[in-house]
Design a protein around this motif. Sequence first.
Motif, PDB file in Angstrom:
ATOM      1  N   VAL A   1       7.765  14.349   3.930  1.00 19.63           N
ATOM      2  CA  VAL A   1       8.632  15.500   4.210  1.00 19.63           C
ATOM      3  C   VAL A   1       7.843  16.592   4.934  1.00 19.63           C
ATOM      4  CG1 VAL A   1       9.967  17.372   3.143  1.00 19.63           C
ATOM      5  CG2 VAL A   1      10.250  15.020   2.341  1.00 19.63           C
ATOM      6  N   LEU A   2       6.622  16.870   4.475  1.00 18.67           N
ATOM      7  CA  LEU A   2       5.793  17.881   5.120  1.00 18.67           C
ATOM      8  C   LEU A   2       5.502  17.500   6.572  1.00 18.67           C
ATOM      9  CD1 LEU A   2       4.139  20.488   4.950  1.00 18.67           C
ATOM     10  CD2 LEU A   2       2.201  19.078   4.193  1.00 18.67           C
ATOM     11  N   LEU A   3       5.134  16.252   6.816  1.00 19.55           N
ATOM     12  CA  LEU A   3       4.851  15.806   8.185  1.00 19.55           C
ATOM     13  C   LEU A   3       6.099  15.859   9.071  1.00 19.55           C
ATOM     14  CD1 LEU A   3       2.380  12.860   7.550  1.00 19.55           C
ATOM     15  CD2 LEU A   3       1.866  15.141   8.464  1.00 19.55           C
ATOM     16  N   GLN A   4       7.250  15.528   8.512  1.00 19.96           N
ATOM     17  CA  GLN A   4       8.490  15.641   9.283  1.00 19.96           C
ATOM     18  C   GLN A   4       8.758  17.094   9.656  1.00 19.96           C
ATOM     19  OE1 GLN A   4      11.284  13.764   6.651  1.00 19.96           O
ATOM     20  NE2 GLN A   4      11.072  11.753   7.630  1.00 19.96           N
ATOM     21  N   ASN A   5       8.520  18.009   8.739  1.00 19.03           N
ATOM     22  CA  ASN A   5       8.719  19.430   9.013  1.00 19.03           C
ATOM     23  C   ASN A   5       7.766  19.943  10.095  1.00 19.03           C
ATOM     24  OD1 ASN A   5      10.698  19.489   7.055  1.00 19.03           O
ATOM     25  ND2 ASN A   5       9.385  20.402   5.493  1.00 19.03           N
ATOM     26  N   VAL A   6       6.521  19.469  10.058  1.00 18.29           N
ATOM     27  CA  VAL A   6       5.518  19.900  11.025  1.00 18.29           C
ATOM     28  C   VAL A   6       5.823  19.333  12.414  1.00 18.29           C
ATOM     29  CG1 VAL A   6       3.078  19.669  11.660  1.00 18.29           C
ATOM     30  CG2 VAL A   6       3.708  20.293   9.329  1.00 18.29           C
ATOM     31  N   THR A   7       6.304  18.122  12.491  1.00 16.62           N
ATOM     32  CA  THR A   7       6.551  17.496  13.794  1.00 16.62           C
ATOM     33  C   THR A   7       7.911  17.833  14.391  1.00 16.62           C
ATOM     34  OG1 THR A   7       7.346  15.454  12.769  1.00 16.62           O
ATOM     35  CG2 THR A   7       4.998  15.563  13.329  1.00 16.62           C
ATOM     36  N   GLN A   8       8.799  18.431  13.618  1.00 12.72           N
ATOM     37  CA  GLN A   8      10.143  18.744  14.128  1.00 12.72           C
ATOM     38  C   GLN A   8      10.126  19.566  15.421  1.00 12.72           C
ATOM     39  OE1 GLN A   8      13.071  17.453  13.194  1.00 12.72           O
ATOM     40  NE2 GLN A   8      13.913  18.526  14.945  1.00 12.72           N
ATOM     41  N   PRO A   9       9.329  20.658  15.515  1.00  9.84           N
ATOM     42  CA  PRO A   9       9.304  21.406  16.782  1.00  9.84           C
ATOM     43  C   PRO A   9       8.838  20.542  17.960  1.00  9.84           C
ATOM     44  CG  PRO A   9       8.328  22.705  15.040  1.00  9.84           C
ATOM     45  CD  PRO A   9       8.545  21.332  14.486  1.00  9.84           C
ATOM     46  N   LEU A  10       7.895  19.666  17.713  1.00  7.71           N
ATOM     47  CA  LEU A  10       7.410  18.792  18.784  1.00  7.71           C
ATOM     48  C   LEU A  10       8.498  17.826  19.230  1.00  7.71           C
ATOM     49  CD1 LEU A  10       3.847  18.048  17.376  1.00  7.71           C
ATOM     50  CD2 LEU A  10       4.512  19.755  19.087  1.00  7.71           C
ATOM     51  N   GLN A  11       9.297  17.344  18.297  1.00  8.81           N
ATOM     52  CA  GLN A  11      10.411  16.467  18.651  1.00  8.81           C
ATOM     53  C   GLN A  11      11.469  17.226  19.430  1.00  8.81           C
ATOM     54  OE1 GLN A  11      11.548  14.979  14.822  1.00  8.81           O
ATOM     55  NE2 GLN A  11       9.947  13.415  14.776  1.00  8.81           N
ATOM     56  N   THR A  12      11.633  18.499  19.123  1.00  8.92           N
ATOM     57  CA  THR A  12      12.616  19.320  19.816  1.00  8.92           C
ATOM     58  C   THR A  12      12.289  19.428  21.299  1.00  8.92           C
ATOM     59  OG1 THR A  12      13.018  20.605  17.823  1.00  8.92           O
ATOM     60  CG2 THR A  12      13.692  21.614  19.888  1.00  8.92           C
ATOM     61  N   ILE A  13      11.025  19.648  21.635  1.00 15.22           N
ATOM     62  CA  ILE A  13      10.668  19.811  23.044  1.00 15.22           C
ATOM     63  C   ILE A  13      10.426  18.483  23.748  1.00 15.22           C
ATOM     64  CG2 ILE A  13       9.793  22.133  22.772  1.00 15.22           C
ATOM     65  CD1 ILE A  13       6.974  21.036  22.823  1.00 15.22           C
ATOM     66  N   GLY A  14      10.092  17.453  23.009  1.00 17.68           N
ATOM     67  CA  GLY A  14       9.974  16.128  23.588  1.00 17.68           C
ATOM     68  C   GLY A  14       8.605  15.799  24.161  1.00 17.68           C
ATOM     69  N   ALA A  15       8.360  14.514  24.298  1.00 14.89           N
ATOM     70  CA  ALA A  15       7.068  14.010  24.765  1.00 14.89           C
ATOM     71  C   ALA A  15       6.783  14.411  26.207  1.00 14.89           C
ATOM     72  CB  ALA A  15       7.021  12.493  24.621  1.00 14.89           C
ATOM     73  N   GLU A  16       7.812  14.446  27.046  1.00 20.01           N
ATOM     74  CA  GLU A  16       7.609  14.792  28.463  1.00 20.01           C
ATOM     75  C   GLU A  16       7.047  16.207  28.600  1.00 20.01           C
ATOM     76  OE1 GLU A  16      10.166  15.432  32.566  1.00 20.01           O
ATOM     77  OE2 GLU A  16      11.194  15.313  30.649  1.00 20.01           O
ATOM     78  N   THR A  17       7.598  17.138  27.844  1.00 20.40           N
ATOM     79  CA  THR A  17       7.126  18.522  27.897  1.00 20.40           C
ATOM     80  C   THR A  17       5.717  18.633  27.335  1.00 20.40           C
ATOM     81  OG1 THR A  17       9.376  19.345  27.716  1.00 20.40           O
ATOM     82  CG2 THR A  17       7.622  20.887  27.155  1.00 20.40           C
ATOM     83  N   ILE A  18       5.469  17.970  26.232  1.00 22.95           N
ATOM     84  CA  ILE A  18       4.130  17.998  25.629  1.00 22.95           C
ATOM     85  C   ILE A  18       3.107  17.438  26.609  1.00 22.95           C
ATOM     86  CG2 ILE A  18       2.689  17.065  23.780  1.00 22.95           C
ATOM     87  CD1 ILE A  18       5.276  17.124  22.033  1.00 22.95           C
ATOM     88  N   HIS A  19       3.429  16.319  27.232  1.00 18.16           N
ATOM     89  CA  HIS A  19       2.521  15.703  28.198  1.00 18.16           C
ATOM     90  C   HIS A  19       2.286  16.637  29.384  1.00 18.16           C
ATOM     91  CE1 HIS A  19       1.485  13.104  31.662  1.00 18.16           C
ATOM     92  NE2 HIS A  19       0.642  12.611  30.773  1.00 18.16           N
ATOM     93  N   GLY A  20       3.346  17.208  29.926  1.00 14.35           N
ATOM     94  CA  GLY A  20       3.204  18.119  31.059  1.00 14.35           C
ATOM     95  C   GLY A  20       2.351  19.325  30.732  1.00 14.35           C
ATOM     96  N   LEU A  21       2.548  19.884  29.544  1.00 13.98           N
ATOM     97  CA  LEU A  21       1.734  21.032  29.139  1.00 13.98           C
ATOM     98  C   LEU A  21       0.279  20.639  28.923  1.00 13.98           C
ATOM     99  CD1 LEU A  21       4.133  22.904  26.702  1.00 13.98           C
ATOM    100  CD2 LEU A  21       3.328  23.691  28.936  1.00 13.98           C
ATOM    101  N   MET A  22       0.056  19.471  28.364  1.00  8.36           N
ATOM    102  CA  MET A  22      -1.327  19.021  28.141  1.00  8.36           C
ATOM    103  C   MET A  22      -2.066  18.874  29.461  1.00  8.36           C
ATOM    104  SD  MET A  22      -0.756  16.331  25.019  1.00  8.36           S
ATOM    105  CE  MET A  22      -2.422  15.740  24.992  1.00  8.36           C
TER     106      MET A  22
END
Length: 149
Positions: free
Chosen positions: A106-127
């Motif tokens: 549950v804790l890990l799901q809560n922590v990763t929720q914002p990352l799921q909201t923006i998606g892998a494409e955005t995370i990759h582009g920002l990285m």
Amino acid sequence: MRGQKAGRSLQSHSPGDDAEPQKGTRRRGEVLEDAILLAAWEELSKAGYTHMTMESVAARAKTNKAVVYRRWPNKGALVVAALKKYLPRPDLEVPDTGNLRTDILVLLQNVTQPLQTIGAETIHGLMVEVLDNEKLASIFRKLQSRWYR
């Protein structure tokens, strides 16, 4: 002025005509920045990081791209600013379900929720942009610290 007929003033502008703003309706400061950040958030949601452009954000915010570039030097900085404003903070409260495995999941799901909201494409582009831009990296680290305090 380009696009205006001779003798036509801004005061004679009709409310339904979006080509020219009425006198006195120019947005500035926080109002303008909020409109741009909302436009960036919506454009990011609709088009995705790869297809989002400063021009598309400016058009959605009903301003010009010079106004956007004056505040944010590149797309990465604009996206990070929009994330700071609109991305929900993760829930870091440690659950107590009586089962350690469930608590951690549950804790890990809560922590990763914002990352799921923006998606892998955005995370990759920002990285990718963070690797090339130390100033953006600093802004991104501040965003992370705000999330995980």
